[in-house]
Each structure stands twice: as C-alpha cells, then as structure tokens.
Design a protein around this motif. Structure first.
Motif, short mmCIF file in Angstrom:
data_model
loop_
_atom_site.label_atom_id
_atom_site.label_comp_id
_atom_site.label_asym_id
_atom_site.label_seq_id
_atom_site.Cartn_x
_atom_site.Cartn_y
_atom_site.Cartn_z
N UNK A 67 44.26 89.71 41.19
CA UNK A 67 43.37 90.61 41.19
C UNK A 67 43.84 91.95 42.12
N UNK A 68 43.70 92.97 41.72
CA UNK A 68 44.08 94.11 42.38
C UNK A 68 43.23 94.47 43.60
N UNK A 69 43.82 94.96 44.58
CA UNK A 69 43.12 95.70 45.90
C UNK A 69 43.85 97.05 46.08
N UNK A 70 43.06 97.90 46.26
CA UNK A 70 43.60 99.29 46.47
C UNK A 70 43.56 99.16 48.29
N UNK A 71 44.75 99.22 48.94
CA UNK A 71 44.58 99.33 50.32
C UNK A 71 44.88 100.84 50.75
N UNK A 72 43.80 101.22 51.37
CA UNK A 72 44.10 102.75 51.84
C UNK A 72 45.00 102.67 53.05
N UNK A 73 45.58 104.14 53.30
CA UNK A 73 46.69 103.96 54.56
C UNK A 73 45.73 103.64 55.87
N UNK A 74 44.55 103.67 56.00
CA UNK A 74 43.77 103.14 57.08
C UNK A 74 43.73 101.75 57.21
N UNK A 116 43.65 85.84 47.86
CA UNK A 116 44.39 86.02 49.07
C UNK A 116 45.67 86.93 48.93
N UNK A 117 46.12 87.73 49.81
CA UNK A 117 47.39 88.37 49.62
C UNK A 117 48.37 87.57 49.70
N UNK A 151 40.07 98.24 52.22
CA UNK A 151 40.52 97.85 51.05
C UNK A 151 39.40 98.60 50.39
N UNK A 152 39.76 98.71 48.81
CA UNK A 152 38.81 99.17 47.76
C UNK A 152 38.96 97.99 46.97
N UNK A 153 37.69 97.73 46.00
CA UNK A 153 37.76 96.66 45.20
C UNK A 153 37.71 97.24 43.97
N UNK A 154 38.21 96.34 42.59
CA UNK A 154 38.47 97.00 41.40
C UNK A 154 37.07 97.62 40.97
N UNK A 209 52.96 105.18 46.78
CA UNK A 209 53.14 104.50 47.90
C UNK A 209 52.85 103.12 48.33
N UNK A 210 52.70 102.40 46.87
CA UNK A 210 52.57 100.93 47.27
C UNK A 210 51.38 100.58 47.63
N UNK A 211 50.18 101.30 47.53
CA UNK A 211 48.89 101.08 48.02
C UNK A 211 48.14 100.07 47.36
N UNK A 212 48.54 99.74 46.07
CA UNK A 212 47.85 98.67 45.19
C UNK A 212 48.36 97.43 45.56
N UNK A 213 47.96 96.30 45.77
CA UNK A 213 48.02 95.09 46.21
C UNK A 213 47.83 93.98 45.24
N UNK A 214 48.34 93.06 45.10
CA UNK A 214 48.27 91.91 44.14
C UNK A 214 47.61 90.83 45.30
#
Ligand code: C2E
Ligand code: MG
Ligand code: MG
Length: 238
Positions: free
Chosen positions: A31-38, A237-238, A41-44, A7-12
């Motif tokens: 650095x990876x960030x996990x962006x939840x559907x809401x 930054x994204x 962000x979750x951090x590594x 679902x492309x929730x992992x962002x660089x």
C-alpha cells in the motif's frame, strides 16, 4: 508528483494476509504512502483518484512493483522465506498491451519468480471490454502471475465477470463487515455464503478485508472464507 517520485517520497507499506484456518502468514499487500518532506503522511485516497485521471498511476504503480521486488530480493538474500506480495494496479496500466512484458523485465532485473507477485485490480475494471481483460489475464497467467479482484461487492459486481475471468483470488470488500440492521445482516450472510461457495467451486481463493475484531474474524471463518486481512491481524507497516 514527478519531483516526489524522484525524491523517494512514495513509500511502500505492507499489510499481512493470513490463512483464517491456521493463522499462517500467506502474503502481504503493498500500500502506497506519500511521505512529505516534513515527515507527515498522505494516504492513497487523497491522491490515487487524481493520479488515475492524469495518468501518473502508470508510473507510481510500476514503481510499487519495483519496491515489492526489491523487498522480496532482500528477504531472499537475507535467507528469509519470502511471501507473495500483492500490488494494486490501476486500469490504464493493467490493460496496456506492453504491460505483461514490462512486468517480466522488472522481475528479471531483481531475479524474482513471478509466482511471488499478485496483481490486484478493482472490480470496476471489468465494466468495459471483458474480452480484452480476459486476454490480458490469460497472458499474465502464462507468465506465472496471479490476479486478484479487489473490493468485490463494493460496486456493481457481475456474475458474468466471475465466470469469464480466470481470476485467482476474490477480495471481499470490508463494507461486508459493517454493522447493518439484523434483518439485512441475515440476507447479507446468505449472499456472502453463496459468493464464497461459488468462488470455491471455481477454484478462486477468497479474502475478507477489514477484519478489525475477533467477532469479524469468527463471522468470516463461519462463512468458510480462506484468508483474512485487517487491523486485528496487523496494520500496514513500513
Ligand atoms: P485496498 O487495496 O482495498 O486496500 C485496503 C485498504 O484498507 C488500505 O487502505 C488499508 O490500509 C485499509 N485497511 C486494512 N485493514 C483495515 C481494517 O481492518 N479496517 C479499516 N478501516 N481499514 C483497513 P489504504 O492504504 O488507505 O488504501 C486505500 C486504497 O488505495 C486501496 O484499497 C487501493 O485501492 C488504493 N491503493 C493503495 N496503494 C495503491 C497503489 O500503489 N496503487 C494503486 N493504484 N492504488 C493503491
Ligand atoms: Mg488492494
Ligand atoms: Mg480492497
């Protein structure tokens, strides 16, 4: 995690790295960030240790290499001068015998020169089979990749490792910039100065991590450190 990857929730995110002497941009760290559907962000630190133990890091770290290549391709297509991107690589991926060839295939797909990718490994990787690690680094060098040792000084850094491994860069753990009693501070500076001087003589670039204040920056400049990264220069930054 598989669903999230699909679902492309992992962002660089990218954090800039600067030359301490002239403030020139010299690279960026992915650095990876996990962006939840809401949208949160979750951090590594919340998921990387788990992914390292269940093997998913192999997929995630490879995905991050692809993301870095995609970004580099975009900069080049837009006529912008690309800067090398450093990507954190977990031990199980880095030591896989097919890893150098697989990396090369990804870079070929995006037509990116290997000189634009730096592979960051943690010092803990050097605890087991130094010979195997040394061979892998040599193969990666022959293919044009650079290798950086991350979080140096956080664990049990060995001088043995410094002379045996032909790494290109040493990232000094940000713990070195933490406040400590004045007496310890003096001793710490003696050690840091020598580590940086040793690295210089071995042709290894040094990076100070976690530069948050002008005072931190002054301190690492006084130690002749080459590069700096931290909130003072820019957050990821994204
Ligand atoms: P790292 O590779 O040492 O990355 C630097 C960490 O320090 C990042 O945390 C960054 O956001 C943070 N940082 C940068 N400047 C400052 C500063 O001035 N002050 C403070 N307090 N912190 C600063 P982040 O993004 O939470 O990543 C934590 C660790 O997770 C990374 O440490 C890296 O070891 C790991 N990691 C991140 N992305 C990946 C990945 O794609 N794959 C793997 N295997 N590990 C990753
Ligand atoms: Mg790193
Ligand atoms: Mg680090």
């Amino acid at each position: 995690m598989h669903q999230a990857l699909q679902n492309k929730e992992f962002k660089m995110f990218l954090q800039p790295k600067f030359n301490l002497k002239n403030d020139e941009l010299v690279g960026a760290e992915a650095l990876v960030r996990w962006q939840k559907p809401d949208g949160t962000y979750r951090y590594p630190n919340e998921f990387i240790p788990l992914f390292e133990s269940n093997g998913f890091c192999i997929k995630l770290d490879t995905f991050m290499i692809e993301q870095a290549c995609e970004q580099l391709r975009k900069w080049m297509d837009d006529g912008l001068k690309p800067v090398p991107i450093s990507v954190n690589q977990s031990k199980i991926l880095f030591l896989d015998k097919n890893y150098p060839d697989n990396l090369e295939k990804i870079l070929d797909k995006y037509n990116i020169p290997s000189s634009l990718i730096t592979l960051e490994i943690l010092e803990g990787i050097a605890s087991d089979d130094l010979e195997l690690l040394k061979r892998q680094i040599d193969i990666l060098h022959s293919k044009g990749f650079k290798v950086s040792m991350d979080d140096f000084g956080k664990g049990y850094s060995s001088l043995n490792m410094l002379y045996q491994l032909r790494i290109d860069e040493l990232k000094l753990d940000r713990g070195f910039l933490k406040k400590v009693p004045e007496d310890d501070e003096k001793r710490r500076y003696i050690i840091l100065r020598q580590v940086i001087s040793l690295a210089k003589k071995l042709g290894i670039k040094t990076v100070a991590e976690g530069i948050e204040t002008a005072e931190d920056r002054e301190a690492v400049i006084a130690l002749s450190c080459d590069y700096g990264q931290g909130y003072l220069y820019g957050k990821p930054i994204d």
